[in-house]
Scaffold this active site. Sequence first.
Site, PDB file in Angstrom:
ATOM      1  N   HIS A 445      42.766  34.932  43.306  1.00 29.80           N
ATOM      2  CA  HIS A 445      42.887  35.840  42.157  1.00 29.80           C
ATOM      3  C   HIS A 445      44.335  36.270  41.897  1.00 29.80           C
ATOM      4  O   HIS A 445      44.610  36.929  40.890  1.00 29.80           O
ATOM      5  CB  HIS A 445      42.013  37.074  42.383  1.00 29.80           C
ATOM      6  CG  HIS A 445      41.434  37.636  41.118  1.00 29.80           C
ATOM      7  ND1 HIS A 445      41.719  37.123  39.871  1.00 29.80           N
ATOM      8  CD2 HIS A 445      40.592  38.673  40.889  1.00 29.80           C
ATOM      9  CE1 HIS A 445      41.080  37.811  38.940  1.00 29.80           C
ATOM     10  NE2 HIS A 445      40.390  38.761  39.538  1.00 29.80           N
ATOM     11  N   ARG A 446      45.265  35.918  42.775  1.00 30.54           N
ATOM     12  CA  ARG A 446      46.668  36.230  42.507  1.00 30.54           C
ATOM     13  C   ARG A 446      47.202  35.394  41.346  1.00 30.54           C
ATOM     14  O   ARG A 446      48.039  35.873  40.578  1.00 30.54           O
ATOM     15  CB  ARG A 446      47.528  35.961  43.748  1.00 30.54           C
ATOM     16  CG  ARG A 446      47.271  36.868  44.928  1.00 30.54           C
ATOM     17  CD  ARG A 446      48.121  36.475  46.118  1.00 30.54           C
ATOM     18  NE  ARG A 446      47.819  35.108  46.574  1.00 30.54           N
ATOM     19  CZ  ARG A 446      48.462  34.501  47.561  1.00 30.54           C
ATOM     20  NH1 ARG A 446      49.438  35.122  48.200  1.00 30.54           N
ATOM     21  NH2 ARG A 446      48.126  33.277  47.928  1.00 30.54           N
TER      22      ARG A 446
END
Length: 474
Positions: A445-446
């Site tokens: 999710h970065r």
Amino acid sequence: MTTEVRSLREFKMPDVGEGLTEAEILSWYVKPGDTVTDGQVVCEVETAKAAVELPIPFNGVVEQLFFPEGSTVDVGTVIISVAVAGEAGAAPAAAPAPAAAAAPAPAAEAEPERREVLVGYGPRTGTAQRRARRTTTTTTKAAAPQPAQVAPAAPAPVPTGPVAEPQLGARPLAKPPVRKLAKDLGVDLRAVTPTGRDGVITREDLHAYAEAQAAPAAPAVEPVVVEAAEAVVAPVPVSGAGDVRVPIKGVRKATAQAMVASAFTAPHVTEFVQVDVTRTMKFVRKLKESGELGRDVRVSPLLLVAKALLVAIKRHPEINAQWDEAAQEIVVKGQVNLGIAAATPRGLIVPNIKDAGSKTLAGLATSLGELVETARQGKTSPADMQGGTVTITNVGVFGVDTGTPILNPGEAAILAFGAVRELPWVHKGKVVPRQVTTLALSFDHRLVDGELGSKVLADIAGLLEFPKRLITWG
């Protein structure tokens, strides 16, 4: 009276190109007294889930094997010495035991004379002297060939004051995985007492320190008594309980380190979707019957799933990326190296198909078949497991509907392909039996937002529901 001039050449455990720090010796192909030639394979080692044969880069007679089979040895440690005849400047005095402490110096000078670069060995220079700054180096290196004697030294964090003080003014010595573990545990390496060779901080040191901080001061010494350390070494049933202690090494150790590094570095998000793959399964049967991809080419549903993922990546290339923490950049990869998780006798490995996105369906089928067969035979090379950018794990072969797969370190996405089952499904306004599977996409999710991850998963599902789109979208 003329005497033959002989010198001892030492061969060290090489880094086989995976960036790991140790390897396990699986088997020796030579013994003391055997004659070896330049390029001859002398042993087989296992590291990063692959078995690799090591050739020796010079001629001579085997003098000594420093470690038995089953030993785990640090990269850069001498594992075999060979007596080489007729070399000028040889020092016969190096053979007696009292001179063992001085032996590493001539060996280090001889390193640049290697004529061939082994697989992953590299013409590195000066590696034997990288920790020469410590006054205890010569003593510990002399003891290096006897790892069995080193083990009892592990419980020696008693003199915490004298050993720890030198660390305060200099950068503590620790391998990258240990530094990562220290970061995860919130431990300052400068406060940890090193017990490893050459003053290196080990995982055991970190765990001992963390336990000492969490427990009262008096009983803090109890977990590191010699008896406990010896019990861990032998995988024997615990008396009266029937338990078996299995040493954590080889494939299991590499897998554990990779999974911990990934799980505690990349924030995972997993999305799921159920798909009617009836048309895809019919397409697979037609390809098998027609032999269009080649008579010897194995066609399976996994092939169509892989192709669907590649087409989805082509439509959304941002998911084929890597997070570069050091440079604070997101690196969008120029090609897709498609990893396929494979269960082998050695454990789980993830070899990858290089530049899979450029292959035709027939080419992808051939590469996939070769990859699976090589993995089953235990012949996957370290190079085949490097550089992956995205992975598929086929949990459906075990009858599992889906899962929440953990990312391969350095990758941004992994797709889980579940079992294909006949289920009631609404098709053309009627509830009829259809072949249905569940897909799960985990992503970092970065660098992958929910929108991007959802679009990629939706595209894969759409392609598998209507496989003709592989032509129109691809």
